[in-house]
Design an enzyme around this catalytic site. Sequence first.
Site, PDB file in Angstrom:
ATOM      1  CB  SER A 185      -8.710  -1.420   4.122  1.00 16.78           C
ATOM      2  OG  SER A 185      -8.998  -2.737   3.770  1.00 16.78           O
TER       3      SER A 185
ATOM      4  CD  GLU B 122      -5.816   0.910   2.219  1.00 14.23           C
ATOM      5  OE1 GLU B 122      -5.793  -0.160   2.828  1.00 14.23           O
ATOM      6  OE2 GLU B 122      -6.460   1.088   1.182  1.00 14.23           O
TER       7      GLU B 122
ATOM      8  NE  ARG C 150      -4.150  -1.733   0.348  1.00 13.29           N
ATOM      9  CZ  ARG C 150      -4.219  -3.020   0.063  1.00 13.29           C
ATOM     10  NH1 ARG C 150      -3.193  -3.640  -0.499  1.00 13.29           N
ATOM     11  NH2 ARG C 150      -5.322  -3.689   0.297  1.00 13.29           N
TER      12      ARG C 150
HETATM   13  N1  EPU Z   1     -10.508 -10.516  10.355  1.00 12.35           N
HETATM   14  C1  EPU Z   1     -11.246 -10.498  11.525  1.00 12.35           C
HETATM   15  N2  EPU Z   1     -12.255  -9.579  11.652  1.00 12.35           N
HETATM   16  C2  EPU Z   1     -12.567  -8.704  10.675  1.00 12.35           C
HETATM   17  C3  EPU Z   1     -11.815  -8.723   9.483  1.00 12.35           C
HETATM   18  C4  EPU Z   1     -10.783  -9.632   9.342  1.00 12.35           C
HETATM   19  O1  EPU Z   1     -11.001 -11.278  12.436  1.00 12.35           O
HETATM   20  O2  EPU Z   1     -13.494  -7.919  10.885  1.00 12.35           O
HETATM   21  C5  EPU Z   1      -9.420 -11.512  10.186  1.00 12.35           C
HETATM   22  C6  EPU Z   1      -9.963 -12.864   9.752  1.00 12.35           C
HETATM   23  O3  EPU Z   1      -9.231 -13.872  10.391  1.00 12.35           O
HETATM   24  C7  EPU Z   1      -9.631 -12.906   8.276  1.00 12.35           C
HETATM   25  C8  EPU Z   1      -8.350 -12.107   8.202  1.00 12.35           C
HETATM   26  O4  EPU Z   1      -8.498 -11.104   9.216  1.00 12.35           O
HETATM   27  O5  EPU Z   1      -9.460 -14.215   7.824  1.00 12.35           O
HETATM   28  C9  EPU Z   1      -8.115 -11.461   6.854  1.00 12.35           C
HETATM   29  O6  EPU Z   1      -9.303 -10.747   6.478  1.00 12.35           O
HETATM   30  P1  EPU Z   1      -9.618 -10.365   4.959  1.00 12.35           P
HETATM   31  O7  EPU Z   1      -9.431 -11.542   4.076  1.00 12.35           O
HETATM   32  O8  EPU Z   1     -10.927  -9.674   4.911  1.00 12.35           O
HETATM   33  O9  EPU Z   1      -8.433  -9.390   4.597  1.00 12.35           O
HETATM   34  P2  EPU Z   1      -7.842  -8.110   5.342  1.00 12.35           P
HETATM   35  O10 EPU Z   1      -6.441  -8.377   5.716  1.00 12.35           O
HETATM   36  O11 EPU Z   1      -8.761  -7.691   6.436  1.00 12.35           O
HETATM   37  C10 EPU Z   1      -6.833  -7.079   3.143  1.00 12.35           C
HETATM   38  C11 EPU Z   1      -6.901  -5.789   2.388  1.00 12.35           C
HETATM   39  C12 EPU Z   1      -8.209  -5.653   1.626  1.00 12.35           C
HETATM   40  C13 EPU Z   1      -8.301  -6.820   0.657  1.00 12.35           C
HETATM   41  C14 EPU Z   1      -8.241  -8.127   1.481  1.00 12.35           C
HETATM   42  C15 EPU Z   1      -8.217  -9.352   0.606  1.00 12.35           C
HETATM   43  C16 EPU Z   1      -5.535  -4.243   3.644  1.00 12.35           C
HETATM   44  C17 EPU Z   1      -5.514  -3.024   4.515  1.00 12.35           C
HETATM   45  N3  EPU Z   1      -6.747  -4.664   3.296  1.00 12.35           N
HETATM   46  O12 EPU Z   1      -7.860  -7.029   4.152  1.00 12.35           O
HETATM   47  O13 EPU Z   1      -8.136  -4.460   0.858  1.00 12.35           O
HETATM   48  O14 EPU Z   1      -9.506  -6.787  -0.080  1.00 12.35           O
HETATM   49  O15 EPU Z   1      -7.019  -8.158   2.258  1.00 12.35           O
HETATM   50  O16 EPU Z   1      -6.981  -9.483   0.002  1.00 12.35           O
HETATM   51  O17 EPU Z   1      -4.484  -4.767   3.293  1.00 12.35           O
HETATM   52  C18 EPU Z   1      -8.673  -2.135   0.725  1.00 12.35           C
HETATM   53  O18 EPU Z   1      -7.462  -1.920   0.681  1.00 12.35           O
HETATM   54  O19 EPU Z   1      -9.522  -1.200   0.693  1.00 12.35           O
HETATM   55  C19 EPU Z   1      -9.156  -3.513   0.894  1.00 12.35           C
HETATM   56  C20 EPU Z   1     -10.433  -3.801   1.054  1.00 12.35           C
END
Ligand code: EPU
Length: 358
Positions: free
Chosen positions: A243, A354, A169
């Site tokens: 995010s 972000e 990012r």
């Molecule tokens: N999780 C929770 N609670 C939540 C959200 C997530 O416990 O409310 C935990 C869960 O264990 C889940 C893990 O976090 O399995 C990962 O969650 P998720 O797959 O939703 O991914 P993220 O790390 O929360 C990142 C990106 C997203 C992108 C997803 C999928 C960042 C800041 N965000 O989110 O990007 O869509 O991975 O690759 O890196 C964006 O940048 O706007 C965005 C949506």
Amino acid sequence: MKILENVSLKKFNTFGINANARYFLEANTVFDIQNFLADKSFSPFRAVAGRLLILGGGSNILFTKNFDGVVLKNNIKGIELLREDAEHYYVKAGAGELWHQFVLHCIKNNYAGVENLSLIPGSIGAAPIQNIGAYGVEQKEVFLELEAINIKENKLVVFSKSDCRFDYRDSIFKQEAKGKFIITSVTFKLYKTPKLNTSYGAINREIEKMGDKEVSIASISRAVCNIRRSKLPDPEKIGNAGSFFKNPTIPSEQYQELMKRFPEVVAFPPSPSDNRAGAKVGSEARGEGWKLAAGWLIEQCGWKGKQVGNTGVHKDQALVLVNYGNAKGAEVFELSEKILQSVKEKFDVELEREVVVV
Ligand code: EPU
């Protein structure tokens, strides 16, 4: 090209925040931008940092007040296949094209590499600035070069991939080059033979659910769209900017300590082959630390699904802050401060926003 005064930015930001721009113009060509930069009556705005704002899809920005300067909406369109070789297609897209429209164009023409990045809001010009990433892939993996106008000199220049210094990012455009360039087009190097990436567990599960016998770029794209639609609020219906925070990276020692106190912490190790939670590259790939799922940290602090006045934390993804209608940007910012504080208190981890706060 008309320069308007006191324009509401509500429909130009996906948070749906009602803030005004003192001046507003839409640029449809490189020439429009160069004309504006040559206009002496606006020199004071260009000379002072923070008084010229380039807007793409407005999907990663939070306006906390009226903008006392010039907002330039980049509307440069066009997608063009420049050339191809045995393995690649070289495709140039105008900075004002919507990212997802570009992804759809690629899938239709069998250009592989961006299918995992389906349905990300925002424009082509914004994609390299924060090196968008999702479901195991980052924009930098298909990036070749971009063209941008140097604001001070009003000259078109080319940035190669290494010039851009992509990271998780992050890029030079969020660091030293911040506010100094206007990106006008991006050229991508896409694959003829897809390197299908279903390493993000949810993709495989979704493809199975869809009943597709063979995995293709089209099926990955559909799976990603389904997953995103199930977790992330549609900005057309409920204002948000994806995010709001980045997933923080912490040193191994700190992670070990955290694990002792919270054995169920969701984290991704510093391994280049690990690409969960938007990790994969940058500091983590260089073995600098563990990436924590900020959504998990926020959820553990009790914020998930919580509404505070006109704003709140989304019920299905705690990383996303939402506008329930008529929220002021300052209200959303205040909520983000409270979240930062509680994560700091509970876990001693500093979250970083972000979203760009203006
Ligand atoms: N999780 C929770 N609670 C939540 C959200 C997530 O416990 O409310 C935990 C869960 O264990 C889940 C893990 O976090 O399995 C990962 O969650 P998720 O797959 O939703 O991914 P993220 O790390 O929360 C990142 C990106 C997203 C992108 C997803 C999928 C960042 C800041 N965000 O989110 O990007 O869509 O991975 O690759 O890196 C964006 O940048 O706007 C965005 C949506």
